[in-house]
Write a protein that holds these residues in place. Structure first.
Motif, short mmCIF file in Angstrom:
data_model
loop_
_atom_site.label_atom_id
_atom_site.label_comp_id
_atom_site.label_asym_id
_atom_site.label_seq_id
_atom_site.Cartn_x
_atom_site.Cartn_y
_atom_site.Cartn_z
N ILE A 20 -5.83 6.85 -4.27
CA ILE A 20 -5.15 5.93 -4.61
C ILE A 20 -3.90 6.22 -5.67
O ILE A 20 -2.83 5.95 -5.60
CB ILE A 20 -5.99 4.82 -5.34
CG1 ILE A 20 -6.74 4.15 -4.08
CG2 ILE A 20 -5.12 3.70 -5.96
CD1 ILE A 20 -8.04 3.25 -4.88
N GLU A 21 -4.39 7.12 -6.52
CA GLU A 21 -3.39 7.88 -7.55
C GLU A 21 -2.20 8.35 -6.89
O GLU A 21 -1.25 8.34 -7.48
CB GLU A 21 -4.11 8.43 -8.44
CG GLU A 21 -3.17 8.94 -9.76
CD GLU A 21 -2.79 7.92 -10.77
OE1 GLU A 21 -2.06 8.25 -11.62
OE2 GLU A 21 -3.44 6.81 -10.59
N GLY A 23 -0.85 7.57 -3.84
CA GLY A 23 -0.25 7.10 -2.92
C GLY A 23 -0.98 6.67 -1.53
O GLY A 23 -0.39 5.83 -0.80
N ALA A 25 -3.13 4.37 -0.89
CA ALA A 25 -3.72 3.18 -1.63
C ALA A 25 -4.00 1.85 -1.13
O ALA A 25 -3.77 0.66 -1.62
CB ALA A 25 -2.55 2.97 -2.81
N THR A 26 -4.28 2.01 0.20
CA THR A 26 -4.64 0.88 0.95
C THR A 26 -5.93 1.30 1.83
O THR A 26 -6.05 2.58 2.04
CB THR A 26 -3.58 0.25 1.81
OG1 THR A 26 -3.46 1.32 3.19
CG2 THR A 26 -2.51 -0.09 1.34
N CYS A 55 -9.38 -0.50 -11.20
CA CYS A 55 -8.55 -0.39 -9.95
C CYS A 55 -8.01 -2.04 -9.64
O CYS A 55 -8.85 -2.88 -9.71
CB CYS A 55 -9.13 0.04 -8.84
SG CYS A 55 -8.12 0.30 -7.45
N GLU A 56 -6.85 -2.29 -9.51
CA GLU A 56 -6.34 -3.56 -9.27
C GLU A 56 -5.67 -3.54 -7.74
O GLU A 56 -4.85 -2.58 -7.43
CB GLU A 56 -5.69 -4.23 -10.43
CG GLU A 56 -4.37 -3.32 -10.76
CD GLU A 56 -3.90 -3.78 -11.96
OE1 GLU A 56 -4.73 -4.29 -12.97
OE2 GLU A 56 -2.73 -3.01 -12.54
N VAL A 58 -2.40 -4.93 -5.90
CA VAL A 58 -0.98 -5.30 -6.32
C VAL A 58 -0.30 -5.83 -5.18
O VAL A 58 -0.36 -5.17 -4.12
CB VAL A 58 -0.15 -4.31 -7.17
CG1 VAL A 58 1.29 -4.72 -7.40
CG2 VAL A 58 -1.02 -3.86 -8.29
N HIS A 65 -1.11 -3.12 -2.28
CA HIS A 65 -1.93 -1.73 -2.39
C HIS A 65 -2.61 -1.77 -3.53
O HIS A 65 -2.63 -2.67 -4.49
CB HIS A 65 -1.01 -0.65 -2.29
CG HIS A 65 0.02 -0.80 -3.47
ND1 HIS A 65 0.99 -1.26 -3.59
CD2 HIS A 65 0.06 -0.20 -4.82
CE1 HIS A 65 1.94 -1.32 -4.63
NE2 HIS A 65 1.19 -0.60 -5.45
N TYR A 66 -3.53 -0.66 -3.66
CA TYR A 66 -4.33 -0.68 -5.10
C TYR A 66 -3.60 0.20 -6.07
O TYR A 66 -2.77 1.10 -5.63
CB TYR A 66 -5.78 -0.07 -4.44
CG TYR A 66 -6.78 -0.91 -3.98
CD1 TYR A 66 -7.46 -1.98 -4.61
CD2 TYR A 66 -6.66 -0.89 -2.62
CE1 TYR A 66 -8.14 -2.80 -3.96
CE2 TYR A 66 -7.64 -1.73 -2.04
CZ TYR A 66 -8.26 -2.92 -2.45
OH TYR A 66 -8.99 -3.33 -1.74
N ARG A 67 -4.06 0.03 -7.26
CA ARG A 67 -3.16 0.91 -8.42
C ARG A 67 -4.43 1.02 -9.35
O ARG A 67 -5.11 0.02 -9.83
CB ARG A 67 -2.21 0.06 -8.72
CG ARG A 67 -1.41 0.82 -10.10
CD ARG A 67 -0.45 0.20 -10.62
NE ARG A 67 -0.65 -1.13 -10.91
CZ ARG A 67 0.02 -2.19 -11.15
NH1 ARG A 67 1.31 -1.97 -11.05
NH2 ARG A 67 -0.39 -3.23 -11.74
N SER A 69 -5.21 1.28 -13.04
CA SER A 69 -4.75 0.90 -14.08
C SER A 69 -5.28 1.74 -15.70
O SER A 69 -4.64 1.71 -16.56
CB SER A 69 -4.73 -0.60 -14.41
OG SER A 69 -6.00 -1.01 -14.45
#
Length: 92
Positions: A20-21, A23, A25-26, A55-56, A58, A65-67, A69
């Motif tokens: 996810i970090e 890229g 991120a799905t 993880c959120e 967005v 996608h996930y990010r 935080s």
């Protein structure tokens, strides 16, 4: 060498957070990259909170996608330095 379910579960969470970090991120991207089943990818993303990785999601449902935080107690430097070992344990 076989590894415990606890270890592989923990490493899977770290690996998904790493993806996810970086890229991927799905859930579809994670499944395409790793070959893990969709449900496993979804469950792993949801389980990141259990190890205090925040993880959120967005964006919109179809195009979001996930990010990450907050990495909580996870040392990102250690993760980056050991990612090949983690992938080997998980056979990815």
């Amino acid at each position: 060498m076989t590894h415990s379910k606890t270890k592989t579960s923990f490493y899977r969470r770290l690996y998904v957070a790493y993806l996810i970090e970086n890229g991927i991120a799905t859930v579809p991207a994670i499944t395409a990259h790793t070959g893990m089943p969709r449900r496993t990818a979804q469950d792993t993303v949801a389980a990141l909170a259990e190890i205090d990785i925040h993880c959120e999601f967005v964006g919109a449902n179809k195009s979001g996608h996930y990010r990450i935080s907050d990495w909580g107690p996870v040392n990102q430097r250690w993760l980056h330095n050991h990612i090949e070992m983690i992938k080997a344990v998980l056979a990815y």
